[in-house]
Design a protein around this motif. Structure first.
Motif, PDB file in Angstrom:
ATOM      1  N   GLY A 164       0.822  -1.211   0.000  1.00  0.00           N
ATOM      2  CA  GLY A 164       0.000   0.000   0.000  1.00  0.00           C
ATOM      3  C   GLY A 164       0.850   1.253   0.000  1.00  0.00           C
ATOM      4  O   GLY A 164       0.528   2.245  -0.660  1.00  0.00           O
ATOM      5  N   TYR A 165       1.968   1.196   0.726  1.00  0.00           N
ATOM      6  CA  TYR A 165       2.830   2.375   0.765  1.00  0.00           C
ATOM      7  C   TYR A 165       3.532   2.583  -0.575  1.00  0.00           C
ATOM      8  O   TYR A 165       3.758   3.709  -0.999  1.00  0.00           O
ATOM      9  CB  TYR A 165       3.872   2.230   1.880  1.00  0.00           C
ATOM     10  N   ARG A 166       3.858   1.461  -1.249  1.00  0.00           N
ATOM     11  CA  ARG A 166       4.449   1.599  -2.582  1.00  0.00           C
ATOM     12  C   ARG A 166       3.438   2.245  -3.551  1.00  0.00           C
ATOM     13  O   ARG A 166       3.810   2.996  -4.446  1.00  0.00           O
ATOM     14  CB  ARG A 166       4.865   0.221  -3.108  1.00  0.00           C
ATOM     15  N   ASN A 167       2.170   1.906  -3.367  1.00  0.00           N
ATOM     16  CA  ASN A 167       1.135   2.562  -4.179  1.00  0.00           C
ATOM     17  C   ASN A 167       1.177   4.071  -3.997  1.00  0.00           C
ATOM     18  O   ASN A 167       1.043   4.841  -4.952  1.00  0.00           O
ATOM     19  CB  ASN A 167      -0.255   2.045  -3.783  1.00  0.00           C
ATOM     20  N   ILE A 168       1.332   4.491  -2.751  1.00  0.00           N
ATOM     21  CA  ILE A 168       1.357   5.929  -2.454  1.00  0.00           C
ATOM     22  C   ILE A 168       2.565   6.588  -3.099  1.00  0.00           C
ATOM     23  O   ILE A 168       2.462   7.656  -3.721  1.00  0.00           O
ATOM     24  CB  ILE A 168       1.368   6.156  -0.927  1.00  0.00           C
ATOM     25  N   LEU A 169       3.736   5.959  -2.946  1.00  0.00           N
ATOM     26  CA  LEU A 169       4.938   6.505  -3.572  1.00  0.00           C
ATOM     27  C   LEU A 169       4.776   6.583  -5.088  1.00  0.00           C
ATOM     28  O   LEU A 169       5.192   7.557  -5.720  1.00  0.00           O
ATOM     29  CB  LEU A 169       6.145   5.633  -3.228  1.00  0.00           C
ATOM     30  N   ASN A 170       4.161   5.557  -5.654  1.00  0.00           N
ATOM     31  CA  ASN A 170       3.941   5.547  -7.097  1.00  0.00           C
ATOM     32  C   ASN A 170       3.056   6.714  -7.529  1.00  0.00           C
ATOM     33  O   ASN A 170       3.356   7.411  -8.509  1.00  0.00           O
ATOM     34  CB  ASN A 170       3.290   4.220  -7.493  1.00  0.00           C
ATOM     35  N   LEU A 171       1.990   6.928  -6.794  1.00  0.00           N
ATOM     36  CA  LEU A 171       1.093   8.043  -7.123  1.00  0.00           C
ATOM     37  C   LEU A 171       1.796   9.379  -6.949  1.00  0.00           C
ATOM     38  O   LEU A 171       1.623  10.302  -7.759  1.00  0.00           O
ATOM     39  CB  LEU A 171      -0.152   7.987  -6.228  1.00  0.00           C
ATOM     40  N   LEU A 172       2.587   9.498  -5.900  1.00  0.00           N
ATOM     41  CA  LEU A 172       3.317  10.741  -5.666  1.00  0.00           C
ATOM     42  C   LEU A 172       4.299  10.998  -6.801  1.00  0.00           C
ATOM     43  O   LEU A 172       4.417  12.121  -7.306  1.00  0.00           O
ATOM     44  CB  LEU A 172       4.044  10.658  -4.324  1.00  0.00           C
ATOM     45  N   GLY A 173       5.025   9.935  -7.205  1.00  0.00           N
ATOM     46  CA  GLY A 173       5.931  10.083  -8.337  1.00  0.00           C
ATOM     47  C   GLY A 173       5.195  10.466  -9.603  1.00  0.00           C
ATOM     48  O   GLY A 173       5.662  11.306 -10.385  1.00  0.00           O
ATOM     49  N   ASP A 174       4.011   9.867  -9.812  1.00  0.00           N
ATOM     50  CA  ASP A 174       3.218  10.198 -11.007  1.00  0.00           C
ATOM     51  C   ASP A 174       2.761  11.649 -10.988  1.00  0.00           C
ATOM     52  O   ASP A 174       2.719  12.306 -12.035  1.00  0.00           O
ATOM     53  CB  ASP A 174       1.994   9.281 -11.095  1.00  0.00           C
ATOM     54  N   ILE A 175       2.409  12.155  -9.805  1.00  0.00           N
ATOM     55  CA  ILE A 175       2.013  13.570  -9.700  1.00  0.00           C
ATOM     56  C   ILE A 175       3.166  14.457 -10.145  1.00  0.00           C
ATOM     57  O   ILE A 175       3.002  15.381 -10.955  1.00  0.00           O
ATOM     58  CB  ILE A 175       1.583  13.909  -8.261  1.00  0.00           C
ATOM     59  N   TYR A 176       4.361  14.205  -9.613  1.00  0.00           N
ATOM     60  CA  TYR A 176       5.531  14.994 -10.005  1.00  0.00           C
ATOM     61  C   TYR A 176       5.803  14.848 -11.510  1.00  0.00           C
ATOM     62  O   TYR A 176       6.071  15.833 -12.199  1.00  0.00           O
ATOM     63  CB  TYR A 176       6.756  14.516  -9.225  1.00  0.00           C
ATOM     64  N   TYR A 177       5.722  13.606 -12.007  1.00  0.00           N
ATOM     65  CA  TYR A 177       6.043  13.353 -13.413  1.00  0.00           C
ATOM     66  C   TYR A 177       5.086  14.097 -14.341  1.00  0.00           C
ATOM     67  O   TYR A 177       5.520  14.796 -15.267  1.00  0.00           O
ATOM     68  CB  TYR A 177       5.989  11.847 -13.680  1.00  0.00           C
ATOM     69  N   HIS A 178       3.801  13.953 -14.121  1.00  0.00           N
ATOM     70  CA  HIS A 178       2.813  14.569 -15.004  1.00  0.00           C
ATOM     71  C   HIS A 178       2.777  16.089 -14.862  1.00  0.00           C
ATOM     72  O   HIS A 178       2.353  16.783 -15.788  1.00  0.00           O
ATOM     73  CB  HIS A 178       1.425  13.987 -14.750  1.00  0.00           C
ATOM     74  N   ALA A 179       3.223  16.605 -13.720  1.00  0.00           N
ATOM     75  CA  ALA A 179       3.258  18.058 -13.534  1.00  0.00           C
ATOM     76  C   ALA A 179       4.546  18.663 -14.065  1.00  0.00           C
ATOM     77  O   ALA A 179       4.728  19.873 -14.020  1.00  0.00           O
ATOM     78  CB  ALA A 179       3.104  18.399 -12.054  1.00  0.00           C
ATOM     79  N   GLY A 180       5.457  17.818 -14.584  1.00  0.00           N
ATOM     80  CA  GLY A 180       6.704  18.333 -15.136  1.00  0.00           C
ATOM     81  C   GLY A 180       7.785  18.579 -14.112  1.00  0.00           C
ATOM     82  O   GLY A 180       8.808  19.210 -14.413  1.00  0.00           O
ATOM     83  N   LEU A 181       7.607  18.103 -12.872  1.00  0.00           N
ATOM     84  CA  LEU A 181       8.618  18.241 -11.821  1.00  0.00           C
ATOM     85  C   LEU A 181       9.486  16.979 -11.836  1.00  0.00           C
ATOM     86  O   LEU A 181       9.409  16.120 -10.961  1.00  0.00           O
ATOM     87  CB  LEU A 181       7.942  18.443 -10.456  1.00  0.00           C
ATOM     88  N   TYR A 182      10.326  16.885 -12.859  1.00  0.00           N
ATOM     89  CA  TYR A 182      11.033  15.630 -13.135  1.00  0.00           C
ATOM     90  C   TYR A 182      12.092  15.305 -12.085  1.00  0.00           C
ATOM     91  O   TYR A 182      12.338  14.126 -11.796  1.00  0.00           O
ATOM     92  CB  TYR A 182      11.651  15.685 -14.530  1.00  0.00           C
ATOM     93  N   LYS A 183      12.734  16.303 -11.544  1.00  0.00           N
ATOM     94  CA  LYS A 183      13.754  16.048 -10.525  1.00  0.00           C
ATOM     95  C   LYS A 183      13.141  15.374  -9.309  1.00  0.00           C
ATOM     96  O   LYS A 183      13.677  14.394  -8.768  1.00  0.00           O
ATOM     97  CB  LYS A 183      14.416  17.363 -10.123  1.00  0.00           C
TER      98      LYS A 183
END
Length: 587
Positions: A164-183
């Motif tokens: 479940g925590y990996r799911n959260i990290l994945n979603l958080l990474g996706d938020i950064y990725y899709h918003a263009g915050l690649y770093k």
């Protein structure tokens, strides 16, 4: 496999109908299997397992359909069917429809979560919140996505090892990725990648999405070798470890990304190799959105090879205007590439039209991306960051509850003050009504009787008293105050004195001014008219003129000043008081 043919509409319709009939036969066969087991032990469990698997396979088939209307109809039919058969399947069907058909997405997600909570289904609740977060991420509504990520985090056990925590990290990474915050996205994805390497967990989709996103980030940075390395890692592990029904779809997508990397470096022979690997995969094992990406990069490859006519046909098939699909992953890139192909073919006016379309959409997307970046309010870029935001969420909830409590207290205090004010106004109304029958204004009588000394000489005091007595006589007998045009000069003539003496007498003896004194009588008259029922059948304007006022506004101001309440309040509450106790109020 992906060679385009101009199909007749009839063939397209029949193809879709065959898909529908296949699904119907699958369900009929499924019902037959259930009937054979009707006498066996644990029949209900068997029915549930078989039904869930059948519906899951049906939704996998529906994903491959091209016709949006038919796709929506079938998904809705499965939703209705599962609603009476199995709660877990129904929740999955609600989520599927919410994700793919957006008219009632919020309503469907809410219903799915309600059912999961009502049936105490922890995994289903997590799935709903995870799906909701992904839904809003895809639409760049990152503030809404964060709400469900945080809620999901509250429900999952602590510790990085939890899926479940990996799911959260994945979603958080996706938020950064899709918003263009690649770093920031890279830091989150790398943390996940090292965890997967440590645990050697690869037989599901998420590690490959994460590695492919890392490759995409490298492409955006222009780091082609790094991108190729990530895609090659992803491809190797997919072939080695993946054992799912979407294995070939994943392999196809990774090969497309490798082809894209090769095209960007003008390594067309290598790109052709990767595209050929995609072409060797059965078409029905590749999802619609991945198929679109294949066509897009196949078209780019052909245009680089100089095969412009073939490239133009492929790219045109992806246009929203030409394609009946509800999924368009590469707009506005499609318009840009199509414009370039048309330009190379010499169709300059058409090329300019699509070039303008590209810039119009791209500008809007860039504005949306900058807005999305501003929505991501996170303090750090790692695991601690998420925990801090969760703590902030709890604190905000407490502050909100405290704010609501304070607001309720303030509202209660305001209500109490209002009631006190209302009671005091009622007392003013009662007092004004009780004194209306006296022979003079209450205020002027009190002032006259309490007058004890005057600095003026005795003769002047006597003159003033005499003027006041004559004035009171005129007011009570002749009711001169009822004349709206009455002024101090005219009144002084009626009393056979002059304006100065009259003004001094009113000021010294009554401690007021001529207008105030006259208005006290007029207000007294207005109260008499109200208590005798005049206001029940006349307007305030008529009441004002009847009482001697020139207009309604002057009347309202004077009435408020003398009684402490507005005429409307006085009239309304006099009516109520008289209705409740007729003997209390004199007529």
């Amino acid at each position: 496999m992906f060679e385009l043919v101009n199909l007749d509409n009839f063939i397209l319709i029949m193809t879709n109908r065959i898909a529908i009939i296949s699904l119907i036969f699958m369900f009929l066969a499924f019902e037959s299997v259930l009937a054979q087991y009707s006498e066996k032990k644990n029949m209900q469990e068997l029915k549930g397992l078989e039904f869930r698997e059948a519906v899951r396979l049906s939704f996998d088939s529906i994903r491959l359909l091209q016709d949006f209307e038919i796709k929506e109809k079938l998904a809705n039919d499965l939703l209705v069917l599962s609603s009476t058969r199995d709660v877990e399947t129904y929740i999955g069907a609600l989520i599927f429809n919410a994700e793919h058909f957006h008219n009632n997405s919020n309503k469907l997600f809410k219903e799915a979560y309600r059912l999961a909570e009502e049936n105490n289904m922890f995994d289903a609740k997590c799935l709903v919140e995870y799906s909701r977060a992904q839904y809003f991420i895809e639409r760049k509504q990152y503030d809404s996505a964060m709400i469900y990520i945080l809620h999901y985090r509250e429900m999952t056990p602590e510790g990085f090892d939890g899926e479940g925590y990996r799911n959260i990290l994945n979603l958080l990474g996706d938020i950064y990725y899709h918003a263009g915050l690649y770093k920031q996205a890279e830091k989150v994805y790398l943390k996940m990648y090292h965890a997967y390497v440590k645990d050697d967990i690869w037989n599901f989709y998420r590690p490959f999405v994460m590695m492919n996103n890392m490759g995409q980030i490298a492409l955006k940075k222009g780091a082609f070798d790094e991108a190729q390395d990530w895609f090659q890692k992803s491809l190797k592990k997919a072939k080695q470890y993946l054992d799912t029904d979407y294995k070939n779809n994943t392999i196809a997508y990774i090969n497309i990304k490798l082809a894209e990397t090769a095209i960007l470096q003008d390594e067309l022979q290598l790109a052709s190799k990767y595209l050929a690997e995609v072409q060797s995969i059965p078409e029905d094992e590749i999802f619609q959105d991945v198929r679109q990406e294949y066509i897009y990069f196949q078209s780019l490859y052909l245009s680089r090879e100089g095969q412009l006519k073939e490239a133009e046909i492929l790219m045109r098939s992806l246009m929203p205007e030409e394609n009946r699909s509800n999924t368009f992953r590469l707009v506005p890139q499609i318009y840009s590439a199509y414009s370039d192909i048309l330009y190379e073919m010499g169709h300059y006016s058409e090329a300019i039209k699509f070039y303008k379309k590209y810039h119009r959409i791209n500008d809007s997307l860039q504005v949306a991306e900058r807005l999305s970046q501003s929505m991501i309010i996170l303090a750090n870029e790692n695991h601690l960051q998420t925990q801090i935001k969760l703590g902030e969420s709890v604190r905000k909830s407490k502050l909100l509850m405290l704010g609501i409590l304070v607001l309720l207290i303030l509202l209660s205090l305001m209500v109490w003050l209002y009631l006190k004010l209302y009671q005091s106004k009622l007392k003013l109304v009662k007092r004004s009504i009780d004194c209306h029958s006296s022979n003079d204004s209450v205020k002027t009588i009190e002032r006259l009787e309490e007058k004890t000394a005057d600095k003026a000489n005795g003769k002047e005091v006597l003159r003033h008293k005499k003027i006041i007595e004559e004035l009171r006589f005129k007011m009570q007998t002749d009711k001169i105050y009822l004349n709206p045009q009455l002024n101090i000069l005219e009144t002084s003539k009626l009393l056979n004195t002059n304006r100065t003496y009259l003004s001094q007498a009113i000021n010294h003896q009554l401690n007021t001014t001529f207008p105030n004194y006259i208005n006290e009588y007029r207000i007294k008259e207005a109260i008499r008219l109200i208590t005798t029922g005049y206001a029940e059948s006349h307007t305030q304007e008529a009441l004002a003129k009847k009482s001697g006022f020139a207009n309604r506004s002057v009347f309202i101001s004077a009435f408020k000043k003398n009684t402490g309440v507005l005429p409307s309040f006085f009239i309304e509450n006099h009516r109520k008081m008289k209705k409740s106790n007729p003997n209390l109020i004199p007529d």
